[in-house]
Design a protein around this motif. Sequence first.
Motif, PDB file in Angstrom:
ATOM      1  N   GLN A 138       0.826  -1.205   0.000  1.00 21.46           N
ATOM      2  CA  GLN A 138       0.000   0.000   0.000  1.00 21.46           C
ATOM      3  C   GLN A 138       0.861   1.256   0.000  1.00 21.46           C
ATOM      4  OE1 GLN A 138      -3.592   0.227  -0.173  1.00 21.46           O
ATOM      5  NE2 GLN A 138      -2.848   2.242  -0.778  1.00 21.46           N
ATOM      6  N   SER A 139       1.972   1.227   0.714  1.00 25.70           N
ATOM      7  CA  SER A 139       2.879   2.372   0.728  1.00 25.70           C
ATOM      8  C   SER A 139       3.454   2.627  -0.655  1.00 25.70           C
ATOM      9  CB  SER A 139       4.007   2.152   1.739  1.00 25.70           C
ATOM     10  OG  SER A 139       3.482   2.096   3.037  1.00 25.70           O
ATOM     11  N   CYS A 140       3.779   1.568  -1.361  1.00 33.06           N
ATOM     12  CA  CYS A 140       4.287   1.714  -2.737  1.00 33.06           C
ATOM     13  C   CYS A 140       3.220   2.310  -3.647  1.00 33.06           C
ATOM     14  CB  CYS A 140       4.772   0.374  -3.271  1.00 33.06           C
ATOM     15  SG  CYS A 140       6.290  -0.198  -2.465  1.00 33.06           S
ATOM     16  N   VAL A 141       1.969   1.929  -3.437  1.00 34.13           N
ATOM     17  CA  VAL A 141       0.867   2.510  -4.211  1.00 34.13           C
ATOM     18  C   VAL A 141       0.709   3.985  -3.841  1.00 34.13           C
ATOM     19  CG1 VAL A 141      -1.639   2.458  -4.577  1.00 34.13           C
ATOM     20  CG2 VAL A 141      -0.340   0.324  -4.547  1.00 34.13           C
ATOM     21  N   ASN A 142       0.697   4.290  -2.543  1.00 36.38           N
ATOM     22  CA  ASN A 142       0.525   5.669  -2.079  1.00 36.38           C
ATOM     23  C   ASN A 142       1.611   6.594  -2.619  1.00 36.38           C
ATOM     24  OD1 ASN A 142      -1.599   4.647  -0.603  1.00 36.38           O
ATOM     25  ND2 ASN A 142      -0.635   4.939   1.389  1.00 36.38           N
ATOM     26  N   LEU A 143       2.801   6.066  -2.767  1.00 39.61           N
ATOM     27  CA  LEU A 143       3.932   6.865  -3.262  1.00 39.61           C
ATOM     28  C   LEU A 143       4.057   6.824  -4.785  1.00 39.61           C
ATOM     29  CD1 LEU A 143       6.509   5.850  -0.521  1.00 39.61           C
ATOM     30  CD2 LEU A 143       5.377   8.076  -0.766  1.00 39.61           C
ATOM     31  N   ASN A 144       3.078   6.203  -5.437  1.00 40.58           N
ATOM     32  CA  ASN A 144       3.053   6.093  -6.899  1.00 40.58           C
ATOM     33  C   ASN A 144       4.248   5.333  -7.466  1.00 40.58           C
ATOM     34  OD1 ASN A 144       0.578   7.483  -7.293  1.00 40.58           O
ATOM     35  ND2 ASN A 144       1.672   9.394  -6.871  1.00 40.58           N
ATOM     36  N   ILE A 145       4.766   4.386  -6.695  1.00 37.25           N
ATOM     37  CA  ILE A 145       5.826   3.521  -7.192  1.00 37.25           C
ATOM     38  C   ILE A 145       5.213   2.468  -8.106  1.00 37.25           C
ATOM     39  CG2 ILE A 145       7.553   1.804  -6.488  1.00 37.25           C
ATOM     40  CD1 ILE A 145       7.876   3.523  -3.909  1.00 37.25           C
ATOM     41  N   VAL A 146       4.003   2.066  -7.786  1.00 35.53           N
ATOM     42  CA  VAL A 146       3.265   1.128  -8.610  1.00 35.53           C
ATOM     43  C   VAL A 146       1.828   1.634  -8.682  1.00 35.53           C
ATOM     44  CG1 VAL A 146       2.740  -0.399  -6.663  1.00 35.53           C
ATOM     45  CG2 VAL A 146       2.721  -1.308  -8.972  1.00 35.53           C
ATOM     46  N   ALA A 147       1.203   1.510  -9.827  1.00 31.85           N
ATOM     47  CA  ALA A 147      -0.145   2.059  -9.995  1.00 31.85           C
ATOM     48  C   ALA A 147      -0.971   1.181 -10.932  1.00 31.85           C
ATOM     49  CB  ALA A 147      -0.051   3.479 -10.543  1.00 31.85           C
ATOM     50  N   GLY A 148      -2.212   1.579 -11.088  1.00 34.11           N
ATOM     51  CA  GLY A 148      -3.105   0.938 -12.051  1.00 34.11           C
ATOM     52  C   GLY A 148      -3.464  -0.482 -11.696  1.00 34.11           C
ATOM     53  N   GLN A 149      -3.628  -1.320 -12.731  1.00 33.49           N
ATOM     54  CA  GLN A 149      -4.048  -2.708 -12.544  1.00 33.49           C
ATOM     55  C   GLN A 149      -3.015  -3.509 -11.760  1.00 33.49           C
ATOM     56  OE1 GLN A 149      -4.895  -4.216 -16.434  1.00 33.49           O
ATOM     57  NE2 GLN A 149      -6.945  -3.307 -16.479  1.00 33.49           N
ATOM     58  N   ARG A 150      -1.748  -3.192 -11.957  1.00 34.54           N
ATOM     59  CA  ARG A 150      -0.696  -3.895 -11.214  1.00 34.54           C
ATOM     60  C   ARG A 150      -0.873  -3.669  -9.709  1.00 34.54           C
ATOM     61  NH1 ARG A 150       5.726  -2.766 -11.169  1.00 34.54           N
ATOM     62  NH2 ARG A 150       6.330  -4.628 -10.042  1.00 34.54           N
ATOM     63  N   ALA A 151      -1.186  -2.447  -9.324  1.00 37.57           N
ATOM     64  CA  ALA A 151      -1.402  -2.123  -7.916  1.00 37.57           C
ATOM     65  C   ALA A 151      -2.609  -2.867  -7.367  1.00 37.57           C
ATOM     66  CB  ALA A 151      -1.576  -0.622  -7.741  1.00 37.57           C
ATOM     67  N   THR A 152      -3.675  -2.903  -8.121  1.00 36.24           N
ATOM     68  CA  THR A 152      -4.891  -3.594  -7.691  1.00 36.24           C
ATOM     69  C   THR A 152      -4.623  -5.073  -7.485  1.00 36.24           C
ATOM     70  OG1 THR A 152      -6.222  -1.988  -8.903  1.00 36.24           O
ATOM     71  CG2 THR A 152      -7.296  -4.046  -8.287  1.00 36.24           C
ATOM     72  N   ARG A 153      -3.918  -5.695  -8.420  1.00 34.92           N
ATOM     73  CA  ARG A 153      -3.578  -7.121  -8.285  1.00 34.92           C
ATOM     74  C   ARG A 153      -2.692  -7.353  -7.067  1.00 34.92           C
ATOM     75  NH1 ARG A 153      -2.673  -6.618 -13.767  1.00 34.92           N
ATOM     76  NH2 ARG A 153      -0.425  -6.634 -13.418  1.00 34.92           N
ATOM     77  N   LEU A 154      -1.729  -6.485  -6.902  1.00 32.98           N
ATOM     78  CA  LEU A 154      -0.784  -6.615  -5.801  1.00 32.98           C
ATOM     79  C   LEU A 154      -1.490  -6.531  -4.452  1.00 32.98           C
ATOM     80  CD1 LEU A 154       2.168  -6.636  -4.790  1.00 32.98           C
ATOM     81  CD2 LEU A 154       2.044  -4.159  -4.851  1.00 32.98           C
ATOM     82  N   LEU A 155      -2.352  -5.556  -4.285  1.00 26.06           N
ATOM     83  CA  LEU A 155      -3.022  -5.366  -2.999  1.00 26.06           C
ATOM     84  C   LEU A 155      -4.000  -6.484  -2.688  1.00 26.06           C
ATOM     85  CD1 LEU A 155      -3.527  -1.512  -3.077  1.00 26.06           C
ATOM     86  CD2 LEU A 155      -1.942  -2.818  -1.656  1.00 26.06           C
TER      87      LEU A 155
END
Length: 179
Positions: free
Chosen positions: A21-38
Motif C-alpha cells: 500500500q505504501s508503494c501505491v501511495n507513493l506512486n511507485i506502482v499504480a493501475g491494474q498492477r497495484a490492484t492485483r498486488l493489494l
Amino acid sequence: MSVPPNDSLMISGIFLAGFAQSCVNLNIVAGQRATRLLANYEFGAWYPYGQFRELQVNFFEAYSNGAPILERVGIEMMRAWYHFGPGKDIVKTGVDFLHFQTGSQGYASVVKGPVHEVGSFVLEDVNSERGYARILSTTPFDRDMERGVLIGGMSAPGDLDFVDVTYDRASNCYIVEFH
C-alpha cells in the motif's frame, strides 16, 4: 542484509500489505498492477520471507538507486500504521515508538521463525534529555527501509520537531537523534 536459506522465516500479511500500500501511495506502482498486488495479501496470514524479497525486487528493479525510495516506503508504512491502524492507541510519543518497535510487541509482531533467521531489533541506549538512541539491528530487512520505519514511527505522533537516523555498518546500529 542476509537472505535466509529457506522459507522458515515468515512475514505477517499486514506487513506485506502495508509495504504494498505504501508503494501505491507513493506512486511507485499504480493501475491494474497495484490492484492485483493489494489483493494478494491477507492481513491475518503469514508469508515466506522470500515472497517479501521478491516483492521488493519487483518494485525496485527499475530504479538505479532504491535507497531513498525504500526509506520513504518505511516512513509511509509507519505513518499509515499510526494514523489509520492501531498506532495511536499504542504509542503517544516518538520515544514510545522506539520502545514499542524494539520491544517484543513491535518487530516481533510481524516476523516469526528461528531466532538465528529472525534476528533482533534492540534498543541498546536511549536518552530522552539528550535526544539520542542507539538500536542494534540483526534483522534480514533492508537498512534503508528500517531507517524509514524509525523516522516515520517516531515522527507520526507529532511531538518531535526533528528525527534523524543514521546506520553504522560496522556495529549494525542505528544512531537516532531527536528533538
